[in-house]
Design a protein around this motif. Sequence first.
Motif, PDB file in Angstrom:
ATOM      1  N   LYS A   6       0.831  -1.207   0.000  1.00 57.53           N
ATOM      2  CA  LYS A   6       0.000   0.000   0.000  1.00 57.53           C
ATOM      3  C   LYS A   6       0.866   1.258   0.000  1.00 57.53           C
ATOM      4  O   LYS A   6       1.634   1.489   0.947  1.00 57.53           O
ATOM      5  CB  LYS A   6      -0.914   0.023   1.235  1.00 57.53           C
ATOM      6  N   ASP A   7       0.739   2.053  -1.057  1.00 55.06           N
ATOM      7  CA  ASP A   7       1.370   3.377  -1.139  1.00 55.06           C
ATOM      8  C   ASP A   7       2.852   3.339  -0.764  1.00 55.06           C
ATOM      9  O   ASP A   7       3.346   4.176  -0.003  1.00 55.06           O
ATOM     10  CB  ASP A   7       0.632   4.376  -0.238  1.00 55.06           C
ATOM     11  N   LEU A   8       3.583   2.371  -1.304  1.00 49.19           N
ATOM     12  CA  LEU A   8       4.965   2.126  -0.905  1.00 49.19           C
ATOM     13  C   LEU A   8       5.923   3.070  -1.630  1.00 49.19           C
ATOM     14  O   LEU A   8       5.942   3.144  -2.856  1.00 49.19           O
ATOM     15  CB  LEU A   8       5.342   0.677  -1.212  1.00 49.19           C
ATOM     16  N   THR A   9       6.732   3.760  -0.835  1.00 42.48           N
ATOM     17  CA  THR A   9       7.782   4.629  -1.364  1.00 42.48           C
ATOM     18  C   THR A   9       9.123   4.139  -0.837  1.00 42.48           C
ATOM     19  O   THR A   9       9.282   3.919   0.366  1.00 42.48           O
ATOM     20  CB  THR A   9       7.569   6.097  -0.944  1.00 42.48           C
ATOM     21  N   ALA A  16      13.697   8.710  -5.289  1.00 42.06           N
ATOM     22  CA  ALA A  16      12.646   7.704  -5.086  1.00 42.06           C
ATOM     23  C   ALA A  16      12.690   6.663  -6.203  1.00 42.06           C
ATOM     24  O   ALA A  16      12.549   6.991  -7.379  1.00 42.06           O
ATOM     25  CB  ALA A  16      11.276   8.371  -5.045  1.00 42.06           C
ATOM     26  N   LYS A  19       7.451   4.988  -6.086  1.00 44.89           N
ATOM     27  CA  LYS A  19       6.780   6.266  -5.824  1.00 44.89           C
ATOM     28  C   LYS A  19       5.319   6.042  -5.453  1.00 44.89           C
ATOM     29  O   LYS A  19       4.408   6.341  -6.218  1.00 44.89           O
ATOM     30  CB  LYS A  19       6.905   7.161  -7.060  1.00 44.89           C
ATOM     31  N   GLY A  20       5.116   5.461  -4.289  1.00 44.81           N
ATOM     32  CA  GLY A  20       3.753   5.281  -3.782  1.00 44.81           C
ATOM     33  C   GLY A  20       2.981   4.185  -4.493  1.00 44.81           C
ATOM     34  O   GLY A  20       1.809   4.364  -4.816  1.00 44.81           O
ATOM     35  N   SER A  22       1.064   0.526  -5.199  1.00 41.76           N
ATOM     36  CA  SER A  22       0.175  -0.411  -4.505  1.00 41.76           C
ATOM     37  C   SER A  22      -0.078  -1.610  -5.412  1.00 41.76           C
ATOM     38  O   SER A  22      -0.276  -1.452  -6.616  1.00 41.76           O
ATOM     39  CB  SER A  22      -1.159   0.258  -4.154  1.00 41.76           C
ATOM     40  N   ALA A  56       7.982   5.230   3.127  1.00 48.91           N
ATOM     41  CA  ALA A  56       6.562   5.396   3.464  1.00 48.91           C
ATOM     42  C   ALA A  56       5.792   4.199   2.921  1.00 48.91           C
ATOM     43  O   ALA A  56       6.263   3.484   2.031  1.00 48.91           O
ATOM     44  CB  ALA A  56       6.012   6.689   2.861  1.00 48.91           C
ATOM     45  N   GLY A  57       4.600   3.989   3.468  1.00 47.48           N
ATOM     46  CA  GLY A  57       3.732   2.928   2.983  1.00 47.48           C
ATOM     47  C   GLY A  57       3.755   1.680   3.848  1.00 47.48           C
ATOM     48  O   GLY A  57       4.487   1.603   4.851  1.00 47.48           O
ATOM     49  N   TYR A 211       6.432   3.607 -10.841  1.00 42.43           N
ATOM     50  CA  TYR A 211       4.973   3.605 -10.759  1.00 42.43           C
ATOM     51  C   TYR A 211       4.413   2.301 -11.335  1.00 42.43           C
ATOM     52  O   TYR A 211       4.987   1.712 -12.248  1.00 42.43           O
ATOM     53  CB  TYR A 211       4.357   4.768 -11.547  1.00 42.43           C
TER      54      TYR A 211
END
Length: 235
Positions: A6-9, A16, A19-20, A22, A56-57, A211
């Motif tokens: 989920k929303d993995l950075t 990066a 980049k966010g 899922s 993040a994520g 992405y």
Amino acid sequence: MLLEVKDLTVKYDQIAALKGISLQVEEGKLTTLLGSNGAGKSTLLKTVSGALKPAAGEILYMGSNIAKLTSHDIVKKGIVQCPEGRKVFPRQTVYENLKMGAFVRKDREIGEDIEKYYQQFPILKERRNQKAGLLSGGEQQMLAICRALMSRPKLLMLDEPSMGLAPIVVQEVFKMIRAIKESGTTILLIEQNAKQALKVADFGYIMEVGYITIGDDAKALLKSETVQKAYLGGA
């Protein structure tokens, strides 16, 4: 869902690589991740296996967030990565490589599992006392996958298993992947041979520079004009 990202950075220094993103991997299914070099595919596997830590994520495995766990603990939970380039232990024998794959196990069936893979792949039995570095590329890949299976994973992550192999050996590797899938093991597959990957997969994702751009049923991706032009050599 066995695995849910989920929303993995993920960053290398300040850049990066993911980049966010899922994605989901359904239990008992084979999910493939396709994309050009540098898209972030291997970075994703390294992060799921604990070698990299996300900025993040979440990485949810059977509902629990494993993003902060060590690689050792992640293997204990049943996630194993078979790395790009095979990475067998070249100075150890075939037998020793297989035994190392079971390092997290405490049961008494390790020998039985080794014998099972010897039966399935007679060349490994024939070469069991040979140093792994002396095997051919195809034999090393066979050994690397069997070594990963020795931990009895719930989720097997394969990173470019056909890379650098002759076409006839690639067919054998995909035959092996099909057999693993049919045994009930969940697989997340990164593969440069997009057509072969989609033929064996249930679901596929396309990655581009950090992405996820497309996620769909593997059969639908095989028929997609966009995917054909970009990854399958045209219609």
